[in-house]
Write a protein that holds these residues in place. Structure first.
Motif, PDB file in Angstrom:
ATOM      1  N   LEU A  95      -2.644  15.164   6.334  1.00 37.81           N
ATOM      2  CA  LEU A  95      -1.295  14.316   6.749  1.00 37.81           C
ATOM      3  C   LEU A  95      -1.259  12.926   5.925  1.00 37.81           C
ATOM      4  O   LEU A  95      -2.395  12.503   5.573  1.00 37.81           O
ATOM      5  CB  LEU A  95      -1.645  13.823   8.178  1.00 37.81           C
ATOM      6  CG  LEU A  95      -1.437  14.969   9.095  1.00 37.81           C
ATOM      7  CD1 LEU A  95      -1.808  14.373  10.700  1.00 37.81           C
ATOM      8  CD2 LEU A  95       0.089  15.567   9.244  1.00 37.81           C
ATOM      9  N   ARG A  96       0.026  12.500   5.557  1.00 35.09           N
ATOM     10  CA  ARG A  96       0.357  11.281   5.067  1.00 35.09           C
ATOM     11  C   ARG A  96       1.307  10.488   5.747  1.00 35.09           C
ATOM     12  O   ARG A  96       1.981  11.058   6.614  1.00 35.09           O
ATOM     13  CB  ARG A  96       0.713  11.274   3.495  1.00 35.09           C
ATOM     14  CG  ARG A  96      -0.262  12.072   2.580  1.00 35.09           C
ATOM     15  CD  ARG A  96      -1.728  11.228   2.379  1.00 35.09           C
ATOM     16  NE  ARG A  96      -2.216  11.947   1.170  1.00 35.09           N
ATOM     17  CZ  ARG A  96      -3.179  12.997   1.360  1.00 35.09           C
ATOM     18  NH1 ARG A  96      -3.454  13.715   2.718  1.00 35.09           N
ATOM     19  NH2 ARG A  96      -3.901  13.297   0.425  1.00 35.09           N
ATOM     20  N   GLY A  97       1.425   9.206   5.373  1.00 32.27           N
ATOM     21  CA  GLY A  97       2.329   8.429   6.156  1.00 32.27           C
ATOM     22  C   GLY A  97       1.643   7.201   7.054  1.00 32.27           C
ATOM     23  O   GLY A  97       0.388   7.197   6.804  1.00 32.27           O
ATOM     24  N   GLN A 115       8.274   6.685   2.967  1.00 28.98           N
ATOM     25  CA  GLN A 115       7.668   6.248   1.514  1.00 28.98           C
ATOM     26  C   GLN A 115       6.267   6.589   1.564  1.00 28.98           C
ATOM     27  O   GLN A 115       5.761   7.186   0.407  1.00 28.98           O
ATOM     28  CB  GLN A 115       8.025   4.904   1.355  1.00 28.98           C
ATOM     29  CG  GLN A 115       7.555   4.224  -0.026  1.00 28.98           C
ATOM     30  CD  GLN A 115       7.497   2.810  -0.163  1.00 28.98           C
ATOM     31  OE1 GLN A 115       7.465   2.101   0.866  1.00 28.98           O
ATOM     32  NE2 GLN A 115       7.827   2.384  -1.347  1.00 28.98           N
ATOM     33  N   ALA A 116       5.599   6.415   2.550  1.00 22.63           N
ATOM     34  CA  ALA A 116       4.154   6.796   2.385  1.00 22.63           C
ATOM     35  C   ALA A 116       3.619   8.153   2.081  1.00 22.63           C
ATOM     36  O   ALA A 116       2.793   8.350   1.408  1.00 22.63           O
ATOM     37  CB  ALA A 116       3.326   6.052   3.369  1.00 22.63           C
ATOM     38  N   CYS A 130       0.720  -1.306   0.049  1.00 23.45           N
ATOM     39  CA  CYS A 130      -0.272   0.201   0.012  1.00 23.45           C
ATOM     40  C   CYS A 130       0.639   1.025  -0.165  1.00 23.45           C
ATOM     41  O   CYS A 130       0.523   2.291  -0.612  1.00 23.45           O
ATOM     42  CB  CYS A 130      -0.891  -0.109   1.087  1.00 23.45           C
ATOM     43  SG  CYS A 130      -2.264  -1.252   1.016  1.00 23.45           S
ATOM     44  N   ALA A 131       1.962   1.222   0.889  1.00 20.21           N
ATOM     45  CA  ALA A 131       2.891   2.151   0.717  1.00 20.21           C
ATOM     46  C   ALA A 131       3.569   2.574  -0.689  1.00 20.21           C
ATOM     47  O   ALA A 131       3.527   3.954  -1.001  1.00 20.21           O
ATOM     48  CB  ALA A 131       3.910   2.176   1.871  1.00 20.21           C
ATOM     49  N   ALA A 132       3.859   1.540  -1.264  1.00 18.79           N
ATOM     50  CA  ALA A 132       4.631   1.569  -2.529  1.00 18.79           C
ATOM     51  C   ALA A 132       3.514   2.104  -3.607  1.00 18.79           C
ATOM     52  O   ALA A 132       3.770   2.964  -4.431  1.00 18.79           O
ATOM     53  CB  ALA A 132       5.062   0.288  -2.915  1.00 18.79           C
TER      54      ALA A 132
END
Length: 417
Positions: free
Chosen positions: A386-388, A127-128, A100-102
């Motif tokens: 926000l992301r991550g 990466q996320a 999912c992060a990729a």
């Protein structure tokens, strides 16, 4: 991430006990969503789909397996959101988070495993952020009632201009239901890791183990997760009651503290948080509370050091197995109520009360996970920027608060002084 992907939501682990309940909830609450069911066995997925209503019969089935990361990569690339019930997460969860992060795909799970979340932060947070993915952990009874009652108190104090949150305590007032086999499996996996790795024990014992910046956290003492207290020491409204350890405090408190940090310390730099469970006000309550606190402390201390010396067959016999759960009647008869008390930096006092009908570890959790999936997929204007690797409050606090009434999740805040 745009909306041009094939699916809005993929439910991974749909053939497990909580997975089936979540599928049933999404079939009712997300009838217009583009949903797919995923898991190792297409035959079992077909049986789940056939057990759902007419709206789910067009849902696609996806064969995917944690032991085959390429299948998870392909699955994640097809959808806006993946929700997963496949645990123990420390054992099975990392390949899906990686996928999912990729792919820049949003993700939600039910984990209460601090070690797993800690590893996800180390491996995938940056990466996320780069790909625009929201990796949102602990979207069930662990830890949405904890995270969202504090978030609601923050919003109320902000609205009243009554200062930042200071001492804050959650108290489980009523609880009827069992502990799921998946939750027990997760706890055993944590004990197994901690019994062989001193660094894992250190990570689990640090109250700020999930913080983005450990050095920025205030030194407020150990903030013990396993203790007994007089109710009146928590809030005057609880005078005469006794409060003992809440079994999921160690997981929930770290999620709430991470939320505060991710939200730029919006709750406050002196925010102090703990969780307890009401033990009643009878003559025997102090004894019961003390015994409960002592037993929990001994269990955690011994379990984290000597778990691997216990016979594995003995453990298998005495604990519920993953994928198992109570009858429909028992699930329907379950319920919980939590009360979170806070005093702000100006001396204002508030209480947030959250309750649901349904067994907390099963029916109530499937509602919370289902609503988290729908919020990530359809309420993007209410989500934070926000992301991550995030928490429920930090990713979708306002969206969930708006969704709760229609989902029969009751959450209200009251000013006490």
């Amino acid at each position: 991430m745009g909306t041009d992907r094939e699916f809005d939501i993929v439910l991974y682990g749909a053939t497990g006990f909580v997975g089936k309940l979540t599928a049933a909830y999404l079939a009712k609450a997300g009838a217009d969503a583009r949903i797919a069911l995923a898991g190792r066995s297409e035959d079992k997925l077909l049986a789940v789909r056939e057990s759902l209503g007419e709206s789910a019969q067009s849902w696609e089935l996806i064969a995917a397996d944690a032991s085959q990361p390429s299948s998870l990569d392909a699955m994640a690339a097809r959808t806006q959101v993946v929700v997963t019930t496949v645990g123990p997460y420390l054992k099975y969860g990392l390949p899906l988070v990686a996928a999912c992060a990729a792919a820049g795909t949003d993700y939600a799970d039910l984990t209460g495993e601090s070690l797993f979340i800690h590893e996800c932060i180390d491996l995938f947070h940056k990466q996320a952020i780069d790909t625009g993915s929201r990796i949102v952990h602990s979207c069930g009874f662990d830890s949405i009632p904890s995270d969202l009652t504090v978030f609601a108190l923050h919003r109320r104090a902000e609205q009243d201009k009554s200062g930042e949150l200071a001492e804050t305590n959650l108290v489980v007032r009523t609880f009827a239901g069992g502990v799921s086999g998946g939750t027990v499996a997760s706890m055993l996996e944590l004990m197994r890791a901690a019994s062989t790795d001193p660094e894992a024990r250190r990570v689990m014992n640090d109250p700020y183990t999930l913080t983005p910046d450990r050095a920025a956290e205030p030194e407020l003492g150990g903030q013990p997760d396993l203790r007994w207290r007089r109710g009146g020491d928590i809030a005057p409204e609880l005078d005469g009651y006794w409060a003992g350890p809440f079994v999921m405090a160690a997981a929930n408190t770290r999620i709430v503290r991470r939320s505060n940090a991710l939200l730029d310390y919006g709750y406050g730099r002196r925010f102090e948080y703990a969780e307890q469970m009401s033990m009643g006000r009878s003559f025997a309550a102090p004894v019961t509370t003390a015994v409960s606190a002592g037993a929990n402390n001994v269990l955690m201390a011994l379990g984290s050091r000597y778990f691997n010396r216990l016979p594995s067959k003995l453990i298998e016999r005495i604990v519920p197995k993953p994928g198992t759960g109570p009858s429909e009647r028992a699930r329907d008869n379950g319920h919980y109520t939590v009360e979170t008390y806070t005093t702000t930096t100006t001396g204002a006092r508030y209480r947030a009360t959250m309750s649901q009908k349904g067994d907390p570890g099963y029916k109530a959790t499937s509602v919370l996970l289902g609503e988290s999936a729908l919020a990530l997929a359809f309420d993007r204007d209410r989500l934070t920027d926000l992301r991550g690797v995030l928490t429920p409050a930090a990713a979708m606090g306002d969206a969930l608060l708006a969704r709760f009434p229609a989902a029969e999740v009751l959450l209200e805040t009251t000013r006490l002084a």
